[in-house]
Design a protein around this motif. Structure first.
Motif, mmCIF file in Angstrom:
data_model
loop_
_atom_site.group_PDB
_atom_site.id
_atom_site.type_symbol
_atom_site.label_atom_id
_atom_site.label_comp_id
_atom_site.label_asym_id
_atom_site.label_seq_id
_atom_site.Cartn_x
_atom_site.Cartn_y
_atom_site.Cartn_z
ATOM 1 N N ASP A 455 30.988 -26.650 1.516
ATOM 2 C CA ASP A 455 29.704 -26.843 2.183
ATOM 3 C C ASP A 455 29.351 -28.311 2.347
ATOM 4 O O ASP A 455 28.281 -28.645 2.874
ATOM 5 N N LEU A 456 30.228 -29.208 1.897
ATOM 6 C CA LEU A 456 29.976 -30.641 2.066
ATOM 7 C C LEU A 456 30.390 -31.038 3.481
ATOM 8 O O LEU A 456 31.477 -30.694 3.934
ATOM 9 N N PRO A 457 29.558 -31.733 4.213
ATOM 10 C CA PRO A 457 29.868 -32.030 5.615
ATOM 11 C C PRO A 457 31.045 -32.991 5.761
ATOM 12 O O PRO A 457 31.457 -33.649 4.812
ATOM 13 N N GLN A 628 22.097 -40.336 -0.481
ATOM 14 C CA GLN A 628 22.357 -39.278 0.492
ATOM 15 C C GLN A 628 21.152 -38.937 1.354
ATOM 16 O O GLN A 628 21.213 -38.008 2.170
ATOM 17 N N SER A 631 22.658 -40.305 6.446
ATOM 18 C CA SER A 631 23.963 -39.744 6.794
ATOM 19 C C SER A 631 24.745 -40.691 7.698
ATOM 20 O O SER A 631 25.809 -40.339 8.192
ATOM 21 N N GLY A 656 24.958 -32.934 -2.369
ATOM 22 C CA GLY A 656 23.551 -33.046 -2.021
ATOM 23 C C GLY A 656 23.355 -33.443 -0.564
ATOM 24 O O GLY A 656 22.270 -33.282 -0.016
ATOM 25 N N GLN A 657 24.439 -33.962 0.043
ATOM 26 C CA GLN A 657 24.378 -34.311 1.464
ATOM 27 C C GLN A 657 24.550 -33.039 2.290
ATOM 28 O O GLN A 657 25.459 -32.247 2.049
ATOM 29 N N ASP A 658 23.666 -32.807 3.248
ATOM 30 C CA ASP A 658 23.760 -31.587 4.042
ATOM 31 C C ASP A 658 23.990 -31.870 5.521
ATOM 32 O O ASP A 658 23.849 -30.986 6.363
ATOM 33 N N GLU A 659 24.355 -33.126 5.851
ATOM 34 C CA GLU A 659 24.657 -33.461 7.228
ATOM 35 C C GLU A 659 26.013 -34.162 7.318
ATOM 36 O O GLU A 659 26.450 -34.796 6.351
#
Length: 720
Positions: A455-457, A628, A631, A656-659
């Motif tokens: 799930d890490l971009p 984070q 991005s 914790g990064q979602d982009e």
């Protein structure tokens, strides 16, 4: 395989049979072709970069064997005069290669003066080569024993006067004046000889990683993810890849090179591992920039434990804490009391910081680690770094020593057992993948983001060429041409002195390397004086500063928060002034900040929506920070290493990064900047081969500076 005492008679018989065999071309001096082969191996390694410990010993042994063989040939009356002259000429050839190699790496010059084998490794190497040549050796030369271990001296004499004892530590000692003995300390290891005891093994171990032998990722087999998470405190959740590592600790494993890519939570894993192993008191040696973050992580993941940060002379530390956190720069004054309070574990964060074994930083860490192993059986020893290899595979050396896997000259007992169990020797091709696996099984854990954090971009590095079309840009290109011409003139003088002709577009790579190496050494000695590769790159950074800052402004207006990295203070100053004129609020991360001030700046960037851009130093903010909230990263100046660039980008590309993360490299077109970017990208191959088992074409282990100078010289020779 080199002989033991029990096979000495058989070896002598074998030697006699060899001497009675039909005459060979080198019967008068069979050692010379062996020395010629070995010196070429050392020369080839020196051409690709600085020699590591193993090849330095090989260099030393060649030097004194050349002297021994010259004396023997001169005194051997059975050798005809003509043959003697030919043999001495061949020995002079070996000595000439030694001298040329020493000219590349001047630290080798002192090794030419050594006239005998002093260390066990050197003695074994000399013995093995002599036996290979068919020589008969005395019994005491066949059996080589290691020097008996002595208790580690943690505080060198030079640092004795700097030692401090915080008042609170005295209170701790008075409350518990005696350390409880560790009754489980390992008994002295058996003196029984193993099959591989006579082999030089460090070189083959490095080779196994350098070639990516076996082709698999360098990560030990870990237990499966447990059915239930029993480790996370309330409100937190350990990720699956973290739980597998922690299950290995629960199973009893105690030494690890945790080489997960940056951003996968190595600090959290270490903190929880200490709790599982009950490795208290625990010492964490970390970069200054992340001391406060470490204290926060201890409180976050193990709220029942207390952490204290050591600053300066330690006047305000909590002496009864469970975790002591100290930065590399002040460790030297706290060695005495840290080595005496009964540490049960030690973590070295950004462990590649200790790769230079001659540095005081490295010696301090290794001395403390050795003392802990003397006092405690199976202490928790963790080396954390997402970039364990910077320029050469022997960067592993200090980390392996810290973990107790080797002592630099030979493998430790546990590794030796695993190597011996393979039933192979370095003479067998199959030895290398088995040896690599043996080291990995000791505790190398390497996970890549794409493998363990679905799930890490994604992360993208995008290059943005910019034209330096003003007077400043033209002066930079003129300086590059002048530097290329200066090196080309040196090259031509050497070629002409040798009697060769210089043809356009054709050149001798050895001379190219020699001239570039000399220029690099002169540049280092000159500092910022005159035009050299360092001053040119700095000027390029200055010329790009406003262009990079303007791009960051446009980027921020479209994507939100941006992290801006630069290498030099004047570039950061120019960028901040430009951001202020654009009405943007910024924070700054620099090397001269206090830890609290730095953490306040990071918190403001992550939590305050009005803070638009973080202006960061590549060296001060490239490790350990979580940023984070952004991005997008702008790299206004290029680093000299791929690792430094990766570390900077991974301040944003973290758990914790979602982009998706994009790093924008600002590159000055038609300058050396373009070549440096290309070289940085090529350096990624070393870690990919050694740690990830990827089959990539080998790339030079020269530094980026050296490769860039060689490029300028070839360019000058090819066009003028």
């Amino acid at each position: 395989m080199p002989p033991t005492a029990s096979t000495a008679s058989a070896q002598r018989a074998s030697n006699r049979r060899r001497k009675s065999s039909p005459a060979r071309r080198d019967d008068d001096a069979p050692l010379i072709p062996i020395l010629a082969r070995k010196v070429r191996e050392v020369e080839a390694k020196a051409q690709r970069g600085k020699l590591g410990p193993t090849n330095r010993v090989k260099f030393q042994v060649i030097a004194f064997l050349v002297r021994e063989e010259r004396a023997r040939v001169k005194s051997d009356e059975s050798v005809p005069a003509g043959a003697r002259a030919e043999l001495l000429k061949r020995l002079d050839g070996v000595a000439t290669i030694l001298a040329k190699t020493a000219a590349r790496d001047t630290s080798l010059i002192q090794l030419l003066e050594v006239d005998q084998a002093t260390t066990p490794v050197a003695k074994r190497m000399r013995r093995d080569w002599l036996l290979e040549s068919g020589a008969e050796l005395a019994e005491d030369e066949l059996i080589i024993t290691d020097v008996a271990p002595v208790q580690t001296q943690v505080v060198p004499a030079a640092l004795a006067e700097r030692q401090v004892i915080p008042v609170q530590i005295e209170a701790r000692r008075e409350s518990n004046p005696f350390l409880a003995p560790d009754v489980a300390l390992r008994a002295p290891s058996s003196t029984a000889r193993r099959r591989l005891d006579g082999w030089e093994l460090m070189g083959p171990l490095y080779k196994a990683f350098e070639t990516g032998a076996g082709g698999s990722a360098a990560s030990m087999e870990l237990p499966p993810v447990p059915e239930f998470d029993r480790l996370s405190p309330k409100g937190l959740e350990i990720m699956p890849h973290q739980s597998r590592f922690l299950e290995a600790v629960r199973a009893g494993h105690r030494s690890f090179l945790l080489a997960d890519e940056p951003g996968l939570g190595k600090t959290a894993q270490s903190v929880v591992a200490a709790s599982i192993a009950n490795a208290y008191p625990l010492l964490a040696v970390v970069p200054n920039v992340v001391k406060m973050n470490w204290a926060r992580e201890v409180e976050r993941w193990t709220p029942q434990r207390r952490a204290t940060v050591i600053s300066g002379d330690g006047g305000d530390i909590d002496a009864f804490a469970d975790v002591f956190i100290v930065n590399y720069e002040v460790l030297d004054r706290h060695l005495a009391w840290l080595s005496s309070i009964g540490l049960k574990g030690m973590v070295v964060d950004e462990a590649h910081f200790i790769k230079n074994l001659t540095s005081q930083r490295s010696q301090n860490v290794l001395g403390l680690a050795a003392r802990i192993r003397e006092q405690v059986r199976d202490p928790l020893m963790l080396a954390l770094t997402g970039t364990p290899l910077i320029n050469d595979v022997e960067d592993f050396d200090a980390i392996w020593r810290f973990l107790g896997w080797t002592n630099g000259e030979k493998p430790g007992p546990e590794l030796m057992e695993r190597l011996d169990a393979t039933g192979l020797t370095p003479a067998d091709k199959a030895f290398y993948p088995e040896a690599r696996d043996a080291v990995i099984s000791l505790g190398i854990v390497r996970r890549k983001k794409k493998d363990v954090a679905a799930d890490l971009p994604d992360k993208l590095v995008a290059d943005l060429p910019v034209e330096l079309d003003d007077d400043f840009g033209r002066s930079i290109r003129a300086a590059e041409r002048e530097l290329g011409d200066r090196m080309a003139a040196k090259y031509r003088r050497i070629i002409e002195a040798r009697g060769d002709k210089v043809f356009r577009g054709e050149f001798d790579e050895d001379i190219v390397r020699l001239v570039a190496h000399g220029e690099l050494e002169d540049s280092k000695a000159a500092g910022n004086g005159g035009d050299n590769v360092f001053t040119m790159v700095r000027k390029i950074g200055q010329a790009k500063a406003l262009l990079a800052a303007d791009y960051a402004v446009q980027l921020q207006r479209s994507v939100g928060k941006v992290v801006f990295f630069a290498k030099h203070i004047d570039v950061m100053d120019a960028a901040e002034a430009h951001f202020a004129s654009a009405g943007l609020r910024t924070i700054s991360i620099r090397g001269d900040q206090t830890t609290p001030a730095r953490q306040l700046a990071i918190d403001a960037f992550n939590n305050d929506p009005d803070v638009a851009i973080a202006v960061c130093s590549l060296t001060a903010a490239g490790v350990g920070l979580n940023m984070q909230a952004a991005s997008n990263v702008v790299l206004a100046e290029l680093s000299w290493t791929a690792a430094e660039q990766t570390q900077a980008i991974d301040r944003v590309h973290r758990i914790g990064q979602d982009e998706p993360v994009t790093a924008w490299r600002i590159i000055a077109a038609h300058t050396i900047d373009t070549k440096i970017a290309e070289l940085i990208d090529s350096k990624q191959g070393l870690a990919a081969r050694a740690l990830d088992g990827e089959q990539l074409d080998p790339t030079s282990s020269d530094s980026v500076q050296m490769s860039a100078l060689m490029h300028l010289l070839r360019q000058a020779l090819g066009t003028r």
